[in-house]
Design a protein around this motif. Structure first.
Motif, short mmCIF file in Angstrom:
data_model
loop_
_atom_site.label_atom_id
_atom_site.label_comp_id
_atom_site.label_asym_id
_atom_site.label_seq_id
_atom_site.Cartn_x
_atom_site.Cartn_y
_atom_site.Cartn_z
N UNK A 294 0.85 -1.18 0.00
CA UNK A 294 0.00 0.00 0.00
C UNK A 294 0.89 1.23 0.00
N UNK A 295 0.51 2.18 -0.79
CA UNK A 295 1.25 3.42 -0.90
C UNK A 295 0.30 4.56 -0.55
N UNK A 296 0.71 5.41 0.36
CA UNK A 296 -0.04 6.62 0.67
C UNK A 296 0.52 7.67 -0.29
N UNK A 297 -0.20 7.96 -1.35
CA UNK A 297 0.35 8.76 -2.43
C UNK A 297 0.29 10.26 -2.21
N UNK A 298 -0.89 10.78 -1.97
CA UNK A 298 -1.04 12.23 -1.92
C UNK A 298 -2.33 12.60 -1.21
N UNK A 299 -2.54 13.90 -1.06
CA UNK A 299 -3.81 14.38 -0.54
C UNK A 299 -4.13 15.71 -1.20
N UNK A 300 -5.42 16.04 -1.17
CA UNK A 300 -5.85 17.33 -1.70
C UNK A 300 -7.04 17.81 -0.89
N UNK A 301 -7.20 19.12 -0.83
CA UNK A 301 -8.31 19.71 -0.10
C UNK A 301 -9.53 19.80 -1.00
N UNK A 302 -10.70 19.70 -0.39
CA UNK A 302 -11.97 19.82 -1.11
C UNK A 302 -13.02 20.28 -0.10
N UNK A 303 -14.25 20.34 -0.54
CA UNK A 303 -15.40 20.70 0.31
C UNK A 303 -16.40 19.56 0.26
N UNK A 304 -17.13 19.40 1.38
CA UNK A 304 -18.21 18.42 1.36
C UNK A 304 -19.47 19.13 0.86
N UNK A 305 -20.58 18.42 0.84
CA UNK A 305 -21.81 18.98 0.29
C UNK A 305 -22.34 20.15 1.10
N UNK A 306 -21.89 20.30 2.37
CA UNK A 306 -22.30 21.43 3.22
C UNK A 306 -21.29 22.57 3.17
N UNK A 307 -20.23 22.42 2.39
CA UNK A 307 -19.21 23.47 2.29
C UNK A 307 -18.11 23.37 3.34
N UNK A 308 -18.09 22.28 4.11
CA UNK A 308 -17.05 22.08 5.12
C UNK A 308 -15.79 21.54 4.46
N UNK A 309 -14.64 21.84 5.06
CA UNK A 309 -13.35 21.40 4.52
C UNK A 309 -13.13 19.91 4.74
N UNK A 310 -12.68 19.24 3.69
CA UNK A 310 -12.29 17.83 3.77
C UNK A 310 -10.94 17.67 3.09
N UNK A 311 -10.26 16.60 3.43
CA UNK A 311 -9.03 16.23 2.75
C UNK A 311 -9.29 14.87 2.10
N UNK A 312 -8.89 14.74 0.86
CA UNK A 312 -9.03 13.49 0.13
C UNK A 312 -7.65 12.87 0.02
N UNK A 313 -7.48 11.69 0.63
CA UNK A 313 -6.20 10.99 0.62
C UNK A 313 -6.26 9.92 -0.47
N UNK A 314 -5.20 9.88 -1.28
CA UNK A 314 -5.12 8.90 -2.36
C UNK A 314 -4.16 7.79 -1.96
N UNK A 315 -4.64 6.55 -2.05
CA UNK A 315 -3.86 5.35 -1.75
C UNK A 315 -3.73 4.53 -3.03
N UNK A 316 -2.68 3.72 -3.11
CA UNK A 316 -2.51 2.78 -4.21
C UNK A 316 -2.14 1.45 -3.58
N UNK A 317 -2.95 0.43 -3.81
CA UNK A 317 -2.63 -0.87 -3.20
C UNK A 317 -2.65 -1.98 -4.22
N UNK A 318 -1.86 -3.02 -3.87
CA UNK A 318 -1.72 -4.19 -4.72
C UNK A 318 -1.95 -5.43 -3.88
#
Length: 164
Positions: A50-74
Motif C-alpha cells: 500500500x502506498x499513501x500517495x497524496x492528498x488534496x483539499x476539497x469541500x463536502x456537500x455542506x461546504x465544510x473542509x475535507x481532505x481526500x487521501x489517495x492510496x494505491x494498493x496491490x
C-alpha cells in the motif's frame, strides 16, 4: 455432539488467545513527510503493498473542509479477491485526533469513492481515494495504514502539510 461443541469451544478460545497476544511487537514503516503532492513509495503489509500517495483539499456537500487521501494498493499474495476497505484499517489524524470519514463530497472535487469497495485479485492493483472531515486547513495531517485483520503489527505512516 457434546464433544464436538467442547472441542470447538477450546479451538476458538485458543485462536482468540493467539490473536490477543500477537507477537507483542509493533513495527512502523514511516514513509516520511511531504506536501500534498510528494514522492511515491510503497510498503508491504501482509499480503499487500500500500502506498499513501497524496492528498488534496476539497469541500463536502455542506461546504465544510475535507481532505481526500489517495492510496494505491496491490494484492501481492492473497488468493482471495480483496477490497481496500476490508484489507486495511486507515486512520487520518490532525493534532493527534482521528478524523471522521466524509461520504458526501462536493461534485467539483471529482472524488471517486467507488474503488474502496472494488475487490482485486492476486497481482492486481487499484488507486483508492478516501475523504476525511478536517478540523482546520492549517494543521498537518498524519495518515496511518495497517492491515485490518492480521498478526502483523506493521503500520505505514505519512505526514502531509495541508496549509493553504
Amino acid at each position: 455432539m457434546k464433544k464436538v461443541n467442547v472441542l470447538l469451544s477450546i479451538v476458538l478460545v485458543l485462536m482468540f488467545a493467539m490473536f490477543a497476544l500477537g507477537s507483542g511487537e509493533e513495527t512502523s514503516k514511516n514513509q516520511g513527510t511531504g506536501t500534498a503532492e510528494n514522492q511515491e513509495s510503497d510498503t508491504s503489509i501482509g499480503d499487500y503493498t500500500v502506498e499513501i500517495q497524496s492528498c488534496r483539499l476539497a469541500k463536502d456537500y455542506e461546504g465544510k473542509d475535507v481532505v481526500i487521501v489517495k492510496y494505491f494498493y496491490t494484492n501481492v499474495a492473497n488468493d482471495d479477491a480483496t477490497a481496500f476497505f476490508t484489507a486495511f484499517d486507515e486512520t487520518v489524524y490532525q493534532n493527534g485526533v482521528g478524523l471522521n470519514e466524509s461520504y458526501f463530497v462536493d461534485d467539483s472535487a471529482k472524488y471517486n469513492s467507488d474503488n474502496q469497495m472494488k475487490e482485486i485479485k492476486k497481482g492486481a492493483s487499484l488507486e483508492v481515494e478516501v475523504a476525511y472531515e478536517l478540523n482546520d486547513t492549517t494543521t498537518d495531517i498524519e495518515v496511518e495504514v495497517k492491515e485490518l485483520f492480521s498478526f502483523d503489527d506493521t503500520i505505514i505512516t505519512k505526514t502531509f502539510s495541508i496549509a493553504q
